[in-house]
Write a protein that holds these residues in place. Structure first.
Motif, mmCIF file in Angstrom:
data_model
loop_
_atom_site.group_PDB
_atom_site.id
_atom_site.type_symbol
_atom_site.label_atom_id
_atom_site.label_comp_id
_atom_site.label_asym_id
_atom_site.label_seq_id
_atom_site.Cartn_x
_atom_site.Cartn_y
_atom_site.Cartn_z
ATOM 1 N N ASP A 121 0.811 -1.220 0.000
ATOM 2 C CA ASP A 121 0.000 0.000 0.000
ATOM 3 C C ASP A 121 0.841 1.267 0.000
ATOM 4 O OD1 ASP A 121 -2.695 -0.358 -0.275
ATOM 5 O OD2 ASP A 121 -3.123 -0.498 1.861
ATOM 6 N N MET A 122 1.904 1.272 0.781
ATOM 7 C CA MET A 122 2.581 2.517 1.125
ATOM 8 C C MET A 122 3.825 2.811 0.315
ATOM 9 S SD MET A 122 2.190 2.217 5.276
ATOM 10 C CE MET A 122 0.582 1.881 5.997
ATOM 11 N N LEU A 123 4.352 1.826 -0.414
ATOM 12 C CA LEU A 123 5.598 2.027 -1.145
ATOM 13 C C LEU A 123 5.342 2.041 -2.649
ATOM 14 C CD1 LEU A 123 6.766 1.389 1.651
ATOM 15 C CD2 LEU A 123 8.509 -0.004 0.536
ATOM 16 N N THR A 124 6.236 2.685 -3.385
ATOM 17 C CA THR A 124 6.182 2.635 -4.838
ATOM 18 C C THR A 124 6.656 1.268 -5.314
ATOM 19 O OG1 THR A 124 8.452 3.378 -5.198
ATOM 20 C CG2 THR A 124 6.785 5.093 -4.887
ATOM 21 N N ARG A 125 6.441 0.997 -6.583
ATOM 22 C CA ARG A 125 6.857 -0.294 -7.130
ATOM 23 C C ARG A 125 8.368 -0.466 -7.039
ATOM 24 N NH1 ARG A 125 5.204 -3.001 -12.977
ATOM 25 N NH2 ARG A 125 6.337 -4.965 -12.670
ATOM 26 N N ASP A 126 9.121 0.597 -7.332
ATOM 27 C CA ASP A 126 10.576 0.503 -7.243
ATOM 28 C C ASP A 126 11.029 0.236 -5.819
ATOM 29 O OD1 ASP A 126 10.805 0.910 -9.927
ATOM 30 O OD2 ASP A 126 11.423 3.009 -9.797
ATOM 31 N N ARG A 290 11.891 10.581 -3.023
ATOM 32 C CA ARG A 290 10.658 10.394 -2.255
ATOM 33 C C ARG A 290 9.452 10.616 -3.156
ATOM 34 N NH1 ARG A 290 14.219 12.634 1.346
ATOM 35 N NH2 ARG A 290 14.441 11.535 3.322
ATOM 36 N N PRO A 291 9.036 9.603 -3.950
ATOM 37 C CA PRO A 291 7.830 9.739 -4.759
ATOM 38 C C PRO A 291 6.640 10.034 -3.861
ATOM 39 C CG PRO A 291 9.094 7.814 -5.412
ATOM 40 C CD PRO A 291 9.716 8.334 -4.162
ATOM 41 N N ALA A 292 5.692 10.798 -4.375
ATOM 42 C CA ALA A 292 4.615 11.314 -3.546
ATOM 43 C C ALA A 292 3.593 10.254 -3.167
ATOM 44 C CB ALA A 292 3.916 12.468 -4.265
ATOM 45 N N THR A 293 3.265 9.342 -4.092
ATOM 46 C CA THR A 293 2.205 8.392 -3.802
ATOM 47 C C THR A 293 2.647 6.976 -4.081
ATOM 48 O OG1 THR A 293 1.346 8.620 -6.047
ATOM 49 C CG2 THR A 293 0.412 10.064 -4.366
ATOM 50 N N ALA A 294 1.965 6.035 -3.428
ATOM 51 C CA ALA A 294 2.327 4.635 -3.596
ATOM 52 C C ALA A 294 2.089 4.175 -5.023
ATOM 53 C CB ALA A 294 1.506 3.778 -2.619
ATOM 54 N N TRP A 295 3.068 3.507 -5.579
ATOM 55 C CA TRP A 295 2.980 2.883 -6.898
ATOM 56 C C TRP A 295 2.733 3.898 -8.008
ATOM 57 C CZ3 TRP A 295 3.890 -2.333 -7.661
ATOM 58 C CH2 TRP A 295 4.008 -3.064 -6.495
ATOM 59 N N SER A 296 3.200 5.162 -7.826
ATOM 60 C CA SER A 296 2.962 6.175 -8.838
ATOM 61 C C SER A 296 4.187 6.462 -9.689
ATOM 62 C CB SER A 296 2.513 7.480 -8.168
ATOM 63 O OG SER A 296 3.525 7.963 -7.304
ATOM 64 N N ALA A 297 5.368 5.950 -9.286
ATOM 65 C CA ALA A 297 6.594 6.244 -10.015
ATOM 66 C C ALA A 297 6.806 5.241 -11.137
ATOM 67 C CB ALA A 297 7.790 6.210 -9.061
ATOM 68 N N PRO A 298 7.595 5.615 -12.170
ATOM 69 C CA PRO A 298 7.895 4.664 -13.239
ATOM 70 C C PRO A 298 8.665 3.469 -12.693
ATOM 71 C CG PRO A 298 8.446 6.904 -13.886
ATOM 72 C CD PRO A 298 8.154 6.929 -12.417
ATOM 73 N N SER A 299 8.430 2.330 -13.278
ATOM 74 C CA SER A 299 9.146 1.127 -12.875
ATOM 75 C C SER A 299 10.590 1.209 -13.305
ATOM 76 C CB SER A 299 8.486 -0.098 -13.510
ATOM 77 O OG SER A 299 9.343 -1.202 -13.443
ATOM 78 N N ALA A 300 11.503 0.796 -12.401
ATOM 79 C CA ALA A 300 12.922 0.823 -12.741
ATOM 80 C C ALA A 300 13.241 -0.187 -13.823
ATOM 81 C CB ALA A 300 13.757 0.525 -11.492
ATOM 82 N N SER A 301 12.458 -1.264 -13.906
ATOM 83 C CA SER A 301 12.765 -2.320 -14.867
ATOM 84 C C SER A 301 12.214 -2.034 -16.254
ATOM 85 C CB SER A 301 12.213 -3.657 -14.364
ATOM 86 O OG SER A 301 10.813 -3.571 -14.192
#
Length: 314
Positions: A121-126, A290-301
């Protein structure tokens, strides 16, 4: 350096065990204690994954899961395990709001990695990738085996001390013991405490090493550093009742699930998060993203942006 530190601490445990047995003089009691402790830890070693997974109500998941976030989580773990040359572990989620994760299993071929629903819930995908790479590093480093050996020796020390405290040592004459009865009593009380401190120190050393190897597996030290800071901040305000009832399992998690804070200290199984973040950032010489929202940043892969979401468990 961390491998050397772990070896040195294991050697210290072994020396402490031998020294306690010599000073108490109970060779028979020492052997009985070692057999009992060894038997208990051998049972735990072979069944640890089943015991822990059942304790935390972990639910195995795969790529067919209906939730897209979980499918991405499974896919990332499987891809990183393949890249690291590891057998595919069991991938599970734990119904727990506190963001955290752990790995278990007696060897890489019988490993399981788990993330809590709070973590997803709380972390981005990366950041989730960074955390799970850390757990795969524990599998790759065979830390479960290391901690089992540590627990066996520490348990034998405690059992021997208790045996001597309640039944007396095996020596025929108290005056023959170095330090006399006072020295023997002091060792009976202090030796288990010293063994516990060494066991915790080994756990902290393994966490630093898993951070290093995990950063290599994920290819993104900053993501793991950012994840550690977020988990530390959120976990302090969310209780983990299962961990509170079973504090011995606390050393499994990437962040201590029990109450407590401050810098590295003798009574902590985990290094201070600030120290871990500093070590990770030294590898890249940068600041934590520090991306602002969970799972909102581009995937590193893949580099493909992920649609912002409040989280699958909110």
């Amino acid at each position: 350096m961390n491998h050397l530190k772990t070896f040195s601490l294991l050697a210290a445990l072994t020396a402490l065990f031998g020294g306690l047995g010599y000073l108490i003089g109970g060779a028979g009691g020492m052997l009985i204690a070692l057999l009992i402790a060894g038997g208990m830890n051998l049972f735990s070693y072979w069944n640890a994954d089943k015991i822990v997974l059942k304790m935390y109500r972990a639910q195995p998941v795969d790529e067919a899961h209906p939730n897209a976030v979980v499918r991405n989580y499974v896919a990332d773990v499987r891809q990183m395990a393949a890249d690291a040359g590891l057998p595919q572990p069991v991938v599970a989620i734990i119904p727990q709001d506190q963001p955290n994760a752990f790995a278990t299993g007696r060897n890489p071929a019988n490993a399981a990695v788990c993330a809590t629903t709070g973590l997803l819930d709380m972390l981005t995908r990366d950041e989730v990738r960074g955390v799970m790479a850390h757990e795969l590093a524990h599998v790759k480093n065979r830390d479960t085996l290391t901690m089992t050996v540590t627990a066996t020796i520490a348990g034998a020390i405690a059992a021997l001390a208790n045996f001597a405290l309640f039944f007396g040592g095996g020596g025929s004459d108290e005056e023959e013991r170095p330090g006399g009865i006072v020295g023997a009593l002091a060792l009976m009380i202090l030796a288990p405490m010293a063994a516990g401190l060494v066991q915790m120190a080994i756990s902290r050393a393994r966490e630093y090493e898993a951070d290093r190897v995990g950063a290599e597996i994920a290819g993104d030290p900053q993501a793991l550093a950012s994840a550690l800071e977020k988990i530390e901040a959120y976990a302090r305000g969310i209780q983990n009742p299962t961990a509170e009832r079973n504090p011995a399992s606390g050393q499994l998690f990437i962040i201590n699930p029990l109450a407590g804070k401050g810098a590295d200290n003798l009574f902590s199984t985990h290094p201070a998060t600030a120290n871990r973040v500093r070590a990770l950032l030294e590898r890249v010489g940068g600041a934590v993203r520090r991306p602002a929202t969970a799972w909102s940043a581009p995937s590193a892969s893949t580099g493909v942006p992920v649609t912002p979401s409040p989280g699958p468990w909110s």
